[in-house]
Write an enzyme that holds these catalytic residues in place. Sequence first.
Site, PDB file in Angstrom:
ATOM      1  N   LYS A   1      50.867  49.509  45.413  1.00 14.82           N
ATOM      2  CA  LYS A   1      49.770  50.393  45.832  1.00 14.82           C
ATOM      3  C   LYS A   1      50.236  51.478  46.823  1.00 14.82           C
ATOM      4  O   LYS A   1      51.327  51.380  47.384  1.00 14.82           O
ATOM      5  CB  LYS A   1      48.664  49.529  46.465  1.00 14.82           C
ATOM      6  CG  LYS A   1      47.993  48.571  45.486  1.00 14.82           C
ATOM      7  CD  LYS A   1      46.797  47.906  46.155  1.00 14.82           C
ATOM      8  CE  LYS A   1      46.098  46.948  45.222  1.00 14.82           C
ATOM      9  NZ  LYS A   1      44.866  46.374  45.835  1.00 14.82           N
TER      10      LYS A   1
ATOM     11  N   PHE B   1      32.562  47.109  47.846  1.00 17.77           N
ATOM     12  CA  PHE B   1      33.799  47.812  48.207  1.00 17.77           C
ATOM     13  C   PHE B   1      34.342  48.705  47.078  1.00 17.77           C
ATOM     14  O   PHE B   1      35.418  49.286  47.203  1.00 17.77           O
ATOM     15  CB  PHE B   1      34.874  46.807  48.651  1.00 17.77           C
ATOM     16  CG  PHE B   1      35.172  45.709  47.655  1.00 17.77           C
ATOM     17  CD1 PHE B   1      36.064  45.912  46.612  1.00 17.77           C
ATOM     18  CD2 PHE B   1      34.558  44.455  47.778  1.00 17.77           C
ATOM     19  CE1 PHE B   1      36.345  44.913  45.693  1.00 17.77           C
ATOM     20  CE2 PHE B   1      34.836  43.441  46.854  1.00 17.77           C
ATOM     21  CZ  PHE B   1      35.738  43.669  45.814  1.00 17.77           C
TER      22      PHE B   1
ATOM     23  N   ARG C   1      50.571  36.019  40.698  1.00 18.13           N
ATOM     24  CA  ARG C   1      49.495  35.858  41.688  1.00 18.13           C
ATOM     25  C   ARG C   1      49.945  34.976  42.849  1.00 18.13           C
ATOM     26  O   ARG C   1      49.616  35.231  44.009  1.00 18.13           O
ATOM     27  CB  ARG C   1      48.226  35.329  41.027  1.00 18.13           C
ATOM     28  CG  ARG C   1      47.601  36.394  40.114  1.00 18.13           C
ATOM     29  CD  ARG C   1      46.325  35.958  39.488  1.00 18.13           C
ATOM     30  NE  ARG C   1      45.230  35.885  40.453  1.00 18.13           N
ATOM     31  CZ  ARG C   1      44.608  36.943  40.950  1.00 18.13           C
ATOM     32  NH1 ARG C   1      44.975  38.174  40.629  1.00 18.13           N
ATOM     33  NH2 ARG C   1      43.603  36.794  41.789  1.00 18.13           N
TER      34      ARG C   1
ATOM     35  N   ASN D   1      46.568  46.114  50.603  1.00 16.58           N
ATOM     36  CA  ASN D   1      47.261  44.829  50.435  1.00 16.58           C
ATOM     37  C   ASN D   1      48.500  44.945  49.536  1.00 16.58           C
ATOM     38  O   ASN D   1      48.969  43.978  48.979  1.00 16.58           O
ATOM     39  CB  ASN D   1      46.290  43.740  49.958  1.00 16.58           C
ATOM     40  CG  ASN D   1      45.666  44.045  48.612  1.00 16.58           C
ATOM     41  OD1 ASN D   1      45.898  45.100  48.038  1.00 16.58           O
ATOM     42  ND2 ASN D   1      44.878  43.111  48.100  1.00 16.58           N
TER      43      ASN D   1
ATOM     44  N   HIS E   1      48.842  44.862  43.390  1.00 19.39           N
ATOM     45  CA  HIS E   1      47.791  44.334  42.511  1.00 19.39           C
ATOM     46  C   HIS E   1      48.467  43.572  41.389  1.00 19.39           C
ATOM     47  O   HIS E   1      49.556  43.956  40.946  1.00 19.39           O
ATOM     48  CB  HIS E   1      46.960  45.479  41.905  1.00 19.39           C
ATOM     49  CG  HIS E   1      46.101  45.039  40.760  1.00 19.39           C
ATOM     50  ND1 HIS E   1      44.856  44.479  40.938  1.00 19.39           N
ATOM     51  CD2 HIS E   1      46.340  45.014  39.421  1.00 19.39           C
ATOM     52  CE1 HIS E   1      44.352  44.153  39.755  1.00 19.39           C
ATOM     53  NE2 HIS E   1      45.236  44.463  38.814  1.00 19.39           N
TER      54      HIS E   1
HETATM   55  P1  CMP Z   1      43.263  43.775  43.908  1.00 17.09           P
HETATM   56  O1  CMP Z   1      44.028  42.562  43.550  1.00 17.09           O
HETATM   57  O2  CMP Z   1      43.868  45.098  43.598  1.00 17.09           O
HETATM   58  O3  CMP Z   1      41.818  43.706  43.214  1.00 17.09           O
HETATM   59  C1  CMP Z   1      40.685  44.351  43.745  1.00 17.09           C
HETATM   60  C2  CMP Z   1      40.905  44.854  45.140  1.00 17.09           C
HETATM   61  O4  CMP Z   1      39.743  45.078  45.893  1.00 17.09           O
HETATM   62  C3  CMP Z   1      41.658  43.816  45.944  1.00 17.09           C
HETATM   63  O5  CMP Z   1      42.991  43.736  45.492  1.00 17.09           O
HETATM   64  C4  CMP Z   1      41.466  44.336  47.366  1.00 17.09           C
HETATM   65  O6  CMP Z   1      42.478  45.232  47.764  1.00 17.09           O
HETATM   66  C5  CMP Z   1      40.142  45.116  47.277  1.00 17.09           C
HETATM   67  N1  CMP Z   1      39.083  44.553  48.126  1.00 17.09           N
HETATM   68  C6  CMP Z   1      38.480  45.197  49.132  1.00 17.09           C
HETATM   69  N2  CMP Z   1      37.546  44.421  49.700  1.00 17.09           N
HETATM   70  C7  CMP Z   1      37.547  43.246  49.039  1.00 17.09           C
HETATM   71  C8  CMP Z   1      36.809  42.026  49.176  1.00 17.09           C
HETATM   72  N3  CMP Z   1      35.862  41.861  50.106  1.00 17.09           N
HETATM   73  N4  CMP Z   1      37.103  41.019  48.320  1.00 17.09           N
HETATM   74  C9  CMP Z   1      38.056  41.167  47.347  1.00 17.09           C
HETATM   75  N5  CMP Z   1      38.783  42.314  47.191  1.00 17.09           N
HETATM   76  C10 CMP Z   1      38.540  43.331  48.019  1.00 17.09           C
END
Ligand code: CMP
Length: 136
Positions: free
Chosen positions: A12, A60, A88, A115, A118
């Site tokens: 990311k 979000f 994962r 984070n 993905h």
């Molecule tokens: P990702 O695995 O890319 O899938 C969806 C993304 O939403 C997740 O990583 C997070 O970076 C983002 N995100 C932001 N807020 C939340 C939340 N409360 N719960 C889960 N994912 C979130």
Amino acid sequence: MNQIEKTLSIIKPDAIERNLSEDIKSIFLKNGFQILNEKKIKISKEEAEQFYLVHQSKPFYNELCNYLSSGPILVMILTKENAVSENRALMGATDPKDAKEGTIRKKYGLSIDKNSVHGSDSTENAVKEINFFFKD
Ligand code: CMP
């Protein structure tokens, strides 16, 4: 049953910005993944909305799509036995503060939004996500 699978991985914007893509790729390789294809791209907000459509109803969603389209990303097709669940596990919990020692998000993640990586959450979504970025 153990099966060779493919999964989609995205490095990311927060990790690209900090020049972490080579470090993160070497973690995948050290853990037995092969990188079948990769490309560095920048996607539009509309493309991010399509990619994250499963999260459309989440509070979000808008911020998430703004973020994924905010800078370059590296998209990769990874493969190994049980690639989806193995990826994962290696990424760690979505929120880096909950991620276990030794995981990518523990090491590099800044926040639940930033984070760093993905990964597809199921074999079905892996097929969809790979087709989304690597149609040709
Ligand atoms: P990702 O695995 O890319 O899938 C969806 C993304 O939403 C997740 O990583 C997070 O970076 C983002 N995100 C932001 N807020 C939340 C939340 N409360 N719960 C889960 N994912 C979130």
